[in-house]
Design an enzyme around this catalytic site. Structure first.
Site, PDB file in Angstrom:
ATOM      1  N   ASP A 179       0.843  -1.202   0.000  1.00 46.65           N
ATOM      2  CA  ASP A 179       0.000   0.000   0.000  1.00 46.65           C
ATOM      3  C   ASP A 179       0.878   1.253   0.000  1.00 46.65           C
ATOM      4  O   ASP A 179       0.369   2.375  -0.116  1.00 46.65           O
ATOM      5  CB  ASP A 179      -1.025  -0.005   1.143  1.00 46.65           C
ATOM      6  CG  ASP A 179      -0.382  -0.038   2.512  1.00 46.65           C
ATOM      7  OD1 ASP A 179       0.839  -0.193   2.605  1.00 46.65           O
ATOM      8  OD2 ASP A 179      -1.127   0.087   3.515  1.00 46.65           O
ATOM      9  N   GLU A 207       9.355  -4.474  10.369  1.00 52.71           N
ATOM     10  CA  GLU A 207       9.791  -3.153   9.885  1.00 52.71           C
ATOM     11  C   GLU A 207      10.280  -2.277  11.038  1.00 52.71           C
ATOM     12  O   GLU A 207       9.648  -2.198  12.111  1.00 52.71           O
ATOM     13  CB  GLU A 207       8.632  -2.449   9.157  1.00 52.71           C
ATOM     14  CG  GLU A 207       9.048  -1.064   8.655  1.00 52.71           C
ATOM     15  CD  GLU A 207       8.114  -0.451   7.623  1.00 52.71           C
ATOM     16  OE1 GLU A 207       7.118  -1.095   7.234  1.00 52.71           O
ATOM     17  OE2 GLU A 207       8.400   0.683   7.194  1.00 52.71           O
TER      18      GLU A 207
HETATM   19  O1  KIV Z   1       3.519  -1.105   1.634  1.00 52.61           O
HETATM   20  C1  KIV Z   1       4.667  -1.545   1.570  1.00 52.61           C
HETATM   21  O2  KIV Z   1       5.424  -1.286   0.623  1.00 52.61           O
HETATM   22  C2  KIV Z   1       5.140  -2.383   2.660  1.00 52.61           C
HETATM   23  C3  KIV Z   1       6.606  -2.633   2.729  1.00 52.61           C
HETATM   24  C4  KIV Z   1       7.231  -1.447   3.353  1.00 52.61           C
HETATM   25  C5  KIV Z   1       6.925  -3.884   3.452  1.00 52.61           C
HETATM   26  O3  KIV Z   1       4.377  -2.789   3.495  1.00 52.61           O
END
Ligand code: KIV
Length: 275
Positions: free
Chosen positions: A51, A189
């Site tokens: 997202d 993260e």
């Molecule tokens: O939305 C995204 O790109 C993510 C990554 C940061 C893992 O969730």
């Protein structure tokens, strides 16, 4: 015609990903469109339709306004471009938190309408029951713990996690509960190396780090960040290219050529002979 003969390249499955716990590191990147997915596919185990598309493609300030329709549209494009990598689509804010039933209806729509192999949910401990509900009903789920971008409004921005003992315990609980609920992998993260190590040891499935050190079972980055498309990137991103500089140089050269009437030149003009 069988699925195998339509796509001669064997697609990586969630079972393959799960089996990589403690083995060769998983290579994962985000993708949002078909041509980029085609370029990334031969090198990656997982392509995540994150997202983050809201921020890096649509210019939004955070991921909160991203809709299910946006995720489905970008998911369809990525699935068209990827033959080998497992494609995972993020469930956007508001599409899974209300109840397991809401999550199942929306996740089923994502899998049905995109052809992706799994969904990802940002996983506070309270989401574990939803993960279990989805997995029991045939929806493969990747979890996401630590810094959870969809919590940015509630937490006042994007902040690394694990600064206090209570926060460390909370992140560990998020990971353990997602594992126990049946997630096939867990994105970790924005946590320090020692916490990433502890989480990776504590769970039975691969951890995929972003800003979480090489102690995880794999790595993921937001592709436009690692390609150097923006002036600013988070500290944990390594820039493998300077796409911003290359694009600026190319567009400047094009503009100069057009203004000087050097483009189109003789090689770029149709010559229709013998009509
Ligand atoms: O939305 C995204 O790109 C993510 C990554 C940061 C893992 O969730």
């Amino acid at each position: 015609m069988s699925a195998q003969s339509q796509n001669p390249v064997r697609r990586i499955t969630v079972t393959d990903i799960r089996a990589r716990k403690g083995g060769d590191p998983l290579v994962c990147l985000t993708a949002y469109d078909a041509p980029t997915a085609r370029l990334l596919d031969p090198h990656c185990d997982v392509l995540l339709v994150g997202d983050s598309v809201g921020m890096v493609v649509h210019g939004l300030p955070n991921t909160i306004p991203v809709t299910l329709e946006m995720m489905i549209l970008h998911g369809q494009a990525v699935v068209r471009g990827a033959q080998r990598a497992l494609v995972v689509v993020d469930m956007p804010f508001g599409s899974y938190e209300a109840s397991p039933e809401q999550a199942f209806a929306n996740a089923a729509r994502v899998l049905r309408e995109t052809g992706a192999q799994a969904v990802k949910v940002e996983s506070g401990v309270y989401i574990a029951d939803t993960i279990r509900y989805l997995v029991q009903r045939g929806v493969p789920v990747m979890a996401h713990v630590g810094l959870r971008p969809q919590a940015a409004l509630a937490e006042g921005g994007f902040k690394a996690k694990g600064r206090s003992a209570a926060e460390r315990d909370r992140v560990l609980d998020e990971a353990r509960s997602a594992d126990a609920a049946g997630a096939f992998a867990i994105v970790v993260e924005g946590v320090a190396e020692d916490l990433a190590t502890e989480i990776t040891r504590a769970v039975s499935v691969p951890t995929i780090g972003i800003g979480a050190s090489a102690q995880c079972d794999g790595q993921i980055l937001v592709t436009p960040d690692m390609l150097g498309l923006f002036d600013w990137t988070p500290r944990f991103v390594k820039r493998y290219a300077d796409l911003k500089g290359l694009t600026e140089d190319a567009v400047k050269a094009y503009a100069e050529d057009v203004r000087a009437r050097r483009f189109p030149g003789p090689d770029e003009v149709y010559r229709i002979t013998g009509a």
